[in-house]
Structure formats: structure tokens, C-alpha cells
Design a protein around this motif. Structure first.
Motif: not given
Length: 201
Positions: A121-128
Motif C-alpha cells: 500500500v504505497p502513499q504517493p500523497g507523501f510527495f508534495p
């Protein structure tokens, strides 16, 4: 109570078990020292590995699917090894076991997860908000961090997640991060892991 209890309005999910720490705080259990800071810091596990394994085995024996918090590659590999033991004893659960975050995931780990029907379960929402800090901590390992396109190409099943309240929780913002993977400065975090909007949906 156990995983699956409830109905289509509210149901109980997996039991979350914390294995390691954070990429940003450089406390995730990694196999190569963090780039930022001094020394040979490899992060750490939350407890003795035998205790963590026993917690996971006990939870599975009690009917729980497990969401193993694993950000560093050592934690991801450990989780997969324990899931392999659990699967041999109890078989695959109706609701798959998961690795929450998958901060650093090798190709080998991705393929092993697929074979065990463990979902990452990755969280690309961390990037910003955290992408630049993560890249500073792990350097070129950002290319295999919070992966999406790579595991999907191997046949993995991934879940979308915000990890709210740690990061932004708006669904459209999360979808945008799956597609763009842009950090605070507009740099792409792991460009080979981008996906198109249909895949993100």
C-alpha cells in the motif's frame, strides 16, 4: 472481533503492526545507511524481531489480516518472510495481508509479495509535502520508493491510500500524486513509477 466483521457500511479491517519507523526521520529499517546525517545509521525495528514475528503469528492465528508497517527494505523483507510462514500455517486470508507504505521495495520483494498475495500500500500523497526530505534521506533509493508502476508491471495488486492525517487526504490530490509524483520543489520522485490517470483510478 476480527478482520471482516461488520457490514457494507462499516467493517473491521486488518490489525496494524508497526515494524520500523520513518524515511524522513531516518528510523526506517534499511539495508544501506541513510544518505543524510553521520555514521552508519540503518534505522531500527520497533521491537526484537522474535517479538514482532510472534505478534504477527498470533494475530493471524486469531483470524486477523495484518497490515505490517514497513518503510525500509529490511522491514519489508522481514514482513514478507513472516507472511510466508503465516501462509504455510494458515493459508491465505479472505482479506489479504498488507505492507503499509512500502517505502523501499526491491523487484525481488515485489515478486515475493505477489506470490504470497500480500498487497503493498504505497502513499504517493507523501510527495508534495515530504518527497524532498525522503529523497535527501535515501538518495537513489527514491527510484524504488512508494512504487506503483513497477509492481503493477509484475502483476501486483496495489491499494490507494492517503495515510491521513500524516499527509493530504483529498482523493483527487492523491490521484494527482499517483500520476505526477512531484515533490515540494516540483521534481519527480521516482519517474519510472508514474502511472496514467486510468491506472490511478
Amino acid at each position: 472481533f476480527k478482520t471482516g466483521f461488520g457490514n457494507n457500511r462499516l467493517s473491521i479491517g486488518p490489525m496494524k503492526i508497526f515494524l520500523d519507523g520513518s524515511l524522513v526521520a531516518m528510523t526506517a529499517a534499511v539495508s544501506r545507511p541513510f544518505e543524510k546525517g553521520a555514521g552508519d545509521n540503518l534505522g531500527y525495528f520497533q521491537e526484537n524481531l522474535e517479538i514482532l514475528e510472534e505478534k504477527m503469528l498470533t494475530a493471524a492465528a486469531s483470524g486477523w489480516s495484518i497490515a505490517a508497517h514497513g518503510l525500509g527494505d529490511r522491514a519489508v523483507d522481514f514482513a514478507l518472510d513472516v507472511f510466508e510462514k503465516i501462509t504455510k500455517i494458515h493459508g491465505k486470508p479472505a482479506i489479504p495481508h498488507r505492507i503499509e507504505h512500502g517505502g523501499i521495495v526491491t523487484d525481488e520483494a515485489s515478486r515475493k509479495a505477489i506470490g504470497l498475495d500480500v498487497h503493498i500500500v504505497p502513499q504517493p500523497g507523501f510527495f508534495p509535502s515530504l518527497g524532498k526530505q525522503m529523497r535527501e534521506s535515501i538518495g537513489d533509493r527514491s527510484e524504488i520508493s512508494h512504487r506503483v508502476a513497477g509492481p503493477l508491471s509484475f502483476g501486483a495488486e496495489l491499494a490507494g491510500s492517503s495515510d491521513r492525517p500524516v499527509a493530504e487526504g483529498s482523493p483527487l490530490s492523491i490521484l494527482q500524486s499517483f500520476v505526477e509524483r512531484l515533490d515540494e520543489n516540483g521534481a519527480v520522485y521516482g519517474p519510472n513509477e508514474r502511472v496514467d490517470i486510468e491506472t490511478a483510478l
